[in-house]
Design a protein around this motif. Structure first.
Motif, short mmCIF file in Angstrom:
data_model
loop_
_atom_site.label_atom_id
_atom_site.label_comp_id
_atom_site.label_asym_id
_atom_site.label_seq_id
_atom_site.Cartn_x
_atom_site.Cartn_y
_atom_site.Cartn_z
N PHE A 185 34.71 42.94 44.98
CA PHE A 185 35.50 42.24 43.96
C PHE A 185 36.30 43.20 43.07
O PHE A 185 36.76 42.83 41.99
N TRP A 186 36.44 44.43 43.53
CA TRP A 186 37.09 45.49 42.75
C TRP A 186 38.45 45.06 42.19
O TRP A 186 38.75 45.27 41.01
N GLN A 187 39.27 44.44 43.05
CA GLN A 187 40.63 44.07 42.63
C GLN A 187 40.61 43.06 41.49
O GLN A 187 41.56 42.94 40.74
N GLU A 188 39.53 42.30 41.38
CA GLU A 188 39.47 41.27 40.32
C GLU A 188 38.96 41.82 38.99
O GLU A 188 38.97 41.11 37.99
N LEU A 189 38.46 43.04 39.01
CA LEU A 189 37.83 43.56 37.78
C LEU A 189 38.84 44.20 36.84
O LEU A 189 39.80 44.81 37.28
N ASP A 190 38.57 44.04 35.53
CA ASP A 190 39.42 44.76 34.58
C ASP A 190 38.86 46.17 34.41
O ASP A 190 37.84 46.52 35.03
N GLU A 191 39.48 46.95 33.54
CA GLU A 191 39.07 48.35 33.37
C GLU A 191 37.59 48.47 33.00
O GLU A 191 36.84 49.27 33.56
N ALA A 192 37.18 47.60 32.05
CA ALA A 192 35.79 47.69 31.56
C ALA A 192 34.82 47.37 32.69
O ALA A 192 33.79 48.03 32.86
N GLY A 193 35.16 46.34 33.48
CA GLY A 193 34.28 45.93 34.60
C GLY A 193 34.17 47.04 35.63
O GLY A 193 33.09 47.33 36.14
N ARG A 194 35.29 47.68 35.91
CA ARG A 194 35.28 48.78 36.90
C ARG A 194 34.41 49.94 36.39
O ARG A 194 33.61 50.50 37.14
#
Ligand code: UTP
Length: 456
Positions: free
Chosen positions: A23-32
């Protein structure tokens, strides 16, 4: 330096774990950043090894009885008490309270230690354990340090609880609350599970995580600096646990033991508990599932079970033993087959109705076989063991409160008191008396129990 995404991808791919970046493409900076941070803490080689490993079950022909249990009437008890009391006066003993479990069976909304358990007072488990130490401090002039192990799930709530209660009278500088590590959970193929698109499923790594956590938190360094050489291990869910029991400490020190264990008599040959036994000659705790009925039922010439004693989870460890275990990187991990909520390939949360994966846990008791010098001391089940595991029935708050009443009623009777209402709950605060002998000194000449009774 932080690992690059490319190198992480390669590392994951090499272990067949690349799906965690699904789900990398769906994550924002903080999530990544969050997901990268979690992945950075996981040793994928270790994970593969643990998943592939099997904790060998013990073969029946390897099991022999352990016959050296020190009985309660052992003539060395008085000397052991003297030595243990001296050690307490010298500040050589500390308590390790393990409270990092998830308490799933109890189903209480909060740390298990915050569960109200006092039979009359409703004091929490944390309070009872802490007050015992306060009382020991008053008796021996030195309050044993409290090392309290929590986990991610309950650390903040535990800190808030203890601070809010001013550490139940313990000097705040003598309480060290620290977190154990987490281990990732995997599915039945050994694949990491996601709890959210930016978060792995992780769970406390078992009470065996304590050795490393003691080192990482500075607790071992503190023990070394203060000359503490005996650590009394208790579990948060046993309100009758007698941490730093002086007689026990005395035996431990007199025999130069690395790993001492208390033992309680089983209620029957097949009680579902861990048994003290020898495996290939070495003292170990063997699960009831591994002892065939024919062995479990064997008796000696007096008709006494050969496998008579079980483990209530009350240990004493030497500092060198703790240091050696903390340095180990090969602690055996158990795979607990559980229902683990997780995201499916489409990112939907699945709440499984059957076990679907494994939590990975190390057990402190597995290290007993490593100890060069150990001992087992029999103790009274009624006086020291009232586990709170389930919401109701066996080993529940109700049974633990009934056991408190039974114990304190016996102290009152031994001190000459009379109980007119056998159904009345009774509780004696550790601050009032730590044992029957102390209560005898405090109890008025004519003492009667006619209803709920709390000696505060
Ligand atoms: P248990 O495994 O019996 O209980 O732990 P639990 O984990 O609290 O509850 P369930 O199994 O989810 O119902 C025995 C002792 O070991 C501690 C617990 O807090 C308890 O004092 N423990 C357990 C830890 O400190 N860390 C762990 O990872 C697991």
């Amino acid at each position: 330096m932080a690992e690059s995404l490319e190198s992480l991808k390669a590392r994951l791919a090499a272990h067949g774990q690349e799906h965690v970046l699904r789900f990398w493409q769906e994550l924002d900076e903080a999530g990544r950043a969050r997901l990268l941070g979690e992945l950075a803490t996981i040793d994928l080689d270790w994970l593969a090894r643990v998943f592939a490993s099997r904790i060998e079950s013990v073969r029946p022909e390897e099991i022999t009885p352990y016959r050296e249990v020190i009985r309660e009437d052992d003539p060395g008890g008085a000397e052991a008490l003297r030595v243990g009391e001296e050690a307490l006066r010298a500040g050589r003993v500390a308590t390790l309270l393990v409270a990092g479990g998830q308490g799933t069976r109890l189903g209480f909304d909060g740390p298990k230690g915050a569960f109200p358990i006092g039979a009359v007072s409703g004091k929490t488990l944390y309070q009872l354990h802490a007050e015992r130490l306060v009382a020991l401090g008053r008796r021996y002039g030195r309050t044993p340090l409290l090392f309290l192990m929590t986990s991610d799930a309950n650390h903040e709530a535990t800190v808030a609880q203890l601070e809010g209660a001013r550490h139940y009278g313990l000097p705040p500088e003598d309480v060290l609350i620290f977190q154990q590590g987490l281990a990732p959970a995997v599915d039945e193929q050994g694949k990491l599970l996601l709890e959210a698109k930016d978060r792995l499923v992780r769970a406390p790594n078992g009470n065996g995580g304590l050795f490393k956590a003691l080192e990482d938190s500075g607790a071992l360094a503190r023990m070394r600096a203060l000359g503490i050489d005996a650590l009394s291990y208790i579990q948060v869910d046993n309100p009758l646990a007698q941490s730093c029991d002086p007689r026990y400490v005395g035996y431990h020190l007199l025999r130069g033991s690395d790993y001492s264990c208390k033992a309680i008599r089983k209620v029957g040959p097949k009680e579902r508990v861990g048994n003290y036994a020898r495996v290939r000659g070495r003292l170990q705790i063997v699960e009831y599932t591994e002892i065939p009925d024919a062995l479990a039922e064997q008796v000696d010439e007096h008709g006494e079970l050969l496998y008579l004693y079980s483990n209530p989870g009350l240990f004493l460890w030497s500092l060198p033993f703790l240091e050696a275990q903390a340095a180990r990187r090969d602690l055996p991990f158990h795979k607990a087959h559980k229902k683990i909520p997780h995201l499916d390939a489409e990112g939907r949360l699945v709440q499984p109705s059957a076990p679907c994966g494994y939590k990975l846990e190390a057990f402190a008791m597995d290290t007993l076989a490593d100890a060069e010098r150990s001992l087992v001391l029999a103790c009274s089940r009624d006086a020291e063991f009232a586990p709170v595991k389930n919401a109701s029935g066996v080993d529940s708050p109700e049974s633990a409160r009934a056991l408190q009443t039974k114990l304190y009623a016996s102290w009152i009777k031994a001190a000459g008191g009379v109980i007119y209402d056998p159904s009345a709950p009774i509780e004696v605060s550790p601050l009032h008396a730590l044992d029957a002998a102390e209560l005898r000194e405090r109890l008025p000449a004519r003492f009667e129990v006619r209803g709920p009774t709390y000696l505060a």
